[in-house]
Design an enzyme around this catalytic site. Structure first.
Site, PDB file in Angstrom:
ATOM      1  N   GLY A 261      29.080 -61.430  -3.469  1.00 22.59           N
ATOM      2  CA  GLY A 261      29.469 -59.978  -3.935  1.00 22.59           C
ATOM      3  C   GLY A 261      30.738 -59.995  -4.471  1.00 22.59           C
ATOM      4  O   GLY A 261      31.460 -60.935  -4.884  1.00 22.59           O
ATOM      5  N   SER A 262      31.205 -58.713  -4.707  1.00 23.23           N
ATOM      6  CA  SER A 262      32.614 -58.587  -5.219  1.00 23.23           C
ATOM      7  C   SER A 262      32.985 -57.090  -5.088  1.00 23.23           C
ATOM      8  O   SER A 262      32.375 -56.300  -5.044  1.00 23.23           O
ATOM      9  CB  SER A 262      32.415 -59.186  -6.792  1.00 23.23           C
ATOM     10  OG  SER A 262      32.061 -60.325  -7.074  1.00 23.23           O
ATOM     11  N   ASN A 263      34.226 -57.245  -5.295  1.00 17.04           N
ATOM     12  CA  ASN A 263      35.029 -55.757  -5.656  1.00 17.04           C
ATOM     13  C   ASN A 263      35.693 -55.878  -7.058  1.00 17.04           C
ATOM     14  O   ASN A 263      36.339 -56.692  -7.208  1.00 17.04           O
ATOM     15  CB  ASN A 263      36.110 -55.154  -4.772  1.00 17.04           C
ATOM     16  CG  ASN A 263      35.389 -54.979  -3.333  1.00 17.04           C
ATOM     17  OD1 ASN A 263      34.536 -54.531  -3.092  1.00 17.04           O
ATOM     18  ND2 ASN A 263      36.173 -55.933  -2.391  1.00 17.04           N
TER      19      ASN A 263
END
Length: 821
Positions: A261-263
């Site tokens: 995942g990531s922002n």
């Protein structure tokens, strides 16, 4: 290369304080007075002109961050491979053992390989999969293609140089004298080949496809005559006790949506105080194994100057910035593969029907060398089966039906071309040109900004060309209807269900750039692993097909928190001062460890348990929750290392989030007209919520966990307490770990979450950035850079990036190593 006194004498003046003997290396402190940037550049030019094939200067600044300076791409790769091997030789050696298909030869066939990105398999399953790739000759065929489909000359040079640099370190140090005891003296630590590295790069491109199915590809065996097997998702039989197709699909969806995942935020001129471009990079990846990032700067004067991070084994920067462009990636919701359900020919489970005609499956006899318990080597040969769509899976293969995998990235070896083109880009136009030329990003979105203060989002990657109309026509089985839209299972019995092709697509079967979901803004774009739709609430993206993701649906709490924090900063209502982002604001917001579920629901839960201090657990036990209720009441609502009560809240919300008792715990339903603020109104008085709190308190009592435990009490990395909480509960700075996690622990016991964090502002005077590599540069426990940045992360402190030559040479800790080959 033997020592050359004449060359040494000729170069003495240019080298200043850095001593070199051709064919060897020397490391010495460097300073602006001892070796100025022009002097080192001159040194490299002179070495190259004097006949040195490879010449590179590896400068290390604080926290061991390498800045690789060279005059050509082979030398740049040489320096990168050498520096990386210094820090992470054992992880890399283990990874090369995997992709070469040799784990069973050295470690036996039954041991488990704990892949951090795709899950565990046995060594034999892993080897069968990777040997099938190697023995097929696929990589050689891809390398034989000219660019843009095949690697560019510069990428080939980087790969060859990287391999040479890695092997140089191994040769100079010796396996018996490696500083990391994890692999010191091990027979499986060997020199690597360019084939090994290309196999690794191909495998990373396949993370969202074939690599998720290694075991079920390796274990696929046709059913014996007369067998029916067990019933699977489609209502047909699955042989050999293979996991049901639904289990495989569930694990694949989980990998796509949770294990990575990531922002990512790109802020434009209307969102920043300086009216320039700013970027936040916050990938969430495993903290152990080859799925880690390595921080590096790569420089050839006048050609490339890029800094950032790349996954282990990559010779380019994959998240980072140049002087005028900054970009990051977040894991996309787009499907990168489809399955095909096959109708098998009557009486022949190894032939399938297409348009009424029987087509024999392709057979590949794959051989793997295996070490027995007695130490003797033998060969296992297994036949793997494939179709026009791709490999056949073990799951649900019976006399009448089977499933095949079609992976859009199965033959994608051009992603390095695109990342290297990004590494030399100075603005968004050049970035978009790279995207349109190579069309190669395997499983992520791209968020970027430039000095003009323009923000860009695009899901510009490799996606199967399956329109909604084709999906409606070709998803026509019980398995397909059940799996859709998380996974596309198409009808393999008709050629009309083959993937389509766009005129602007680089290869048949994928969408071209004209279909990419994209958005360009002067305020911001943001993504936290939901689909493209709510990249900016003021301009929702629509019009893309379901294979890219959903539209006008409920967003995750992490996405909502990110958009809330941006909105509050632009309105100046977050307590940080006047509206608009500064670089300091961006750092503060990234690490504030807010917990949105706590902000929205904690008050209702506390009111409920204060009114009902004794609750009934699911097993009927009456549980005193008074102390737990007090802990939640006094919790500060954050996931800081010292936020007492957050661990209890995380356990409660995780329990509710995974419950099937009801579809939602919110009174106010989702409203697509208000997607950032709905749903809301937590139903704490629901009996299932009360049971869940009682169950969690029971569990804490049984495990002797204090109900007011703080994250730093239970999540650590080699003893360093960590801030952060889970994305499911609505945390932005995602960190999850065990109390005993460390870099050499098993993947299951390791950590996950914020990894390479970068905030950068692209100003007229040059880029200004702050970074944290949360687990530090080295996986070697004896290295000074094993947890030095982890300690920074624990204290919410940042590294001030050194990008320019003047900044690099101003570091009092700078050490410079000249390497010639």
């Amino acid at each position: 290369m033997p020592s050359n006194p004449l060359r040494t004498k000729r170069m003495a003046a240019a080298l200043a304080a850095v001593a070199i003997v051709a064919g060897t290396l020397a490391s010495a402190p460097a300073s602006a007075s001892a070796a100025s940037p022009p002097a080192v550049t001159t040194t490299l030019a002179a070495l190259s002109a004097d006949g040195a094939h490879l010449a590179v200067d590896i400068r290390r600044t604080e926290y061991g961050i390498p800045h690789i300076l060279a005059n050509n791409y082979p030398s740049l790769g040489y320096g990168y491979g050498y520096a990386f091997a210094q820090d992470n030789i054992c992880v890399m050696a283990d990874r090369m053992l995997t992709v070469s298909g040799d784990r069973s030869r050295f470690l036996g066939p039954t041991a488990t390989v704990d892949d951090p990105l795709t899950g565990p398999t046995t060594n034999l399953e892993s080897d069968l999969y990777y040997q099938s790739v190697r023995q097929s000759g696929l990589v050689q065929r891809l390398l034989a293609q000219p660019a843009p489909l095949g690697p560019t000359a510069q990428v080939r040079q980087l790969v060859d140089g990287y391999v040479a640099g890695y092997n140089r370190y191994l040769r100079d140090t010796g396996v018996a004298h490696l500083p990391d005891a994890t692999c010191r003296g091990q027979a499986w630590v060997r020199p690597i080949t360019a084939q090994d590295l290309w196999d690794n790069l191909l495998d990373v491109d396949r993370i969202a496809g074939s690599a998720q199915f290694k075991a079920t590809i390796a274990d696929a065996v046709p059913p014996a005559p007369g067998t029916t097997g067990m019933t699977g998702t489609s209502g047909t039989a699955a042989p050999h006790n293979a996991p049901a197709l639904s289990t495989i699909l569930a694990s694949t969806v989980q990998a796509k949506n949770q294990n990575l995942g990531s922002n990512g935020w790109a802020l434009g001129k209307d969102a920043t105080v300086g009216h320039d471009g700013m970027l936040l990079a916050n990938p969430h990846y495993p903290w152990a194994g080859y799925g880690r990032f390595y921080q590096v700067q790569l420089t050839i004067p006048g050609v490339i100057d890029v800094t950032g991070a790349s996954l282990y084994g990559s010779p380019v920067v994959e998240i980072g910035h140049t002087g005028g462009l900054a970009w990051t990636h977040t894991v996309s919701t787009a499907n990168r593969f489809t399955l095909y359900q096959l109708a098998l020919a009557p009486g022949d489970p190894t032939s399938y029907l297409v348009d009424g005609k029987a087509v024999p499956m392709t057979r590949q006899n794959v051989s793997v060398t295996v070490r027995g318990t007695d130490g003797k080597l033998s060969t296992v040969v297994r036949t793997l089966y494939s179709t026009k769509y791709g490999p056949v899976l073990a799951n649900n293969w019976n006399a009448s039906s089977a499933f095949a995998l079609d992976d859009a990235n199965a033959d994608n070896l051009r992603s390095m071309n695109e990342w290297l083109a990004m590494d030399t880009s100075q603005n968004l136009d050049q970035l978009h040109r790279a995207q349109n030329t190579y069309q190669a990003i395997p499983f992520v979105n791209t968020i970027a900004t430039d000095t003009a203060g323009t923000a860009s989002y695009s899901d510009a990657g490799v996606v199967p060309n399956v329109s909604d109309a084709e999906a409606a026509r070709c998803i026509d089985t019980p398995a397909g209807r059940q799996a859709y839209p998380d996974t596309f299972i198409l009808d393999g019995s008709t050629s009309t269900c083959a993937w389509g092709t766009d005129p602007d697509a680089i290869t048949p079967g994928i969408f071209g750039p004209s279909h990419y979901p994209h958005l360009t803004r002067s305020d911001f774009v943001a993504n936290s692993n939901n689909s493209a739709w709510l990249t900016n609430p003021a301009a929702p993206i629509t019009g893309y097909g379901a294979i890219y993701g959903d539209i006008a649906t409920e967003r995750s709490l992490r996405t909502r928190l990110g958009l809330t924090m941006i909105g509050q900063r632009l309105a100046g209502t977050d307590g940080l001062g006047a509206p608009g982002f500064t670089l300091g604001d961006l750092q503060t917001v990234e690490l504030n460890d807010r917990d949105l579920s706590g902000e929205m629901a904690r008050g209702a839960v506390v009111a409920m348990c204060e009114a009902n201090p004794v609750l009934t657990a699911d097993d009927g036990t009456r549980v005193d929750v008074g102390a737990a209720c007090s802990a939640l009441a006094s919790w500060d609502g954050r996931g800081d290392a010292g936020s007492h009560g957050d661990v209890l809240w995380r356990a409660l919300f995780s329990r509710l989030d995974g419950s099937s008792a009801q579809p939602s715990w919110w009174r106010v339903p989702f409203d697509p007209a208000h997607p950032v603020t709905t749903p809301g109104g937590f139903t704490a008085d629901d009996p299932n919520v009360q049971h869940a709190l009682a169950d969690v308190v029971q569990r804490f009592t049984a495990t002797h966990t204090p109900v007011d435990a703080a994250p730093g009490d239970v999540q650590k990395w080699d003893g360093v307490p960590l801030n952060g909480c889970s994305g499911e509960e609505g945390c932005f700075d995602v960190v999850e770990s065990s109390a005993t996690a460390g870099q050499n622990s098993s993947i299951a016991d390791g950590a996950f979450g914020s990894s390479f964090i970068m905030t950068v502002e692209l100003t007229p005077s040059g880029p200004h950035a702050r970074t944290i590599l949360t687990y530090s540069e080295s996986s070697n426990p004896s290295s000074p850079h094993y947890t030095d940045q982890t300690v920074l992360f624990s204290h919410k402190q940042w590294v001030t990036e050194r990008f320019s030559e003047a900044e690099i040479y101003a570091d009092p800790q700078l050490r410079s190593t000249i390497l010639v080959g």
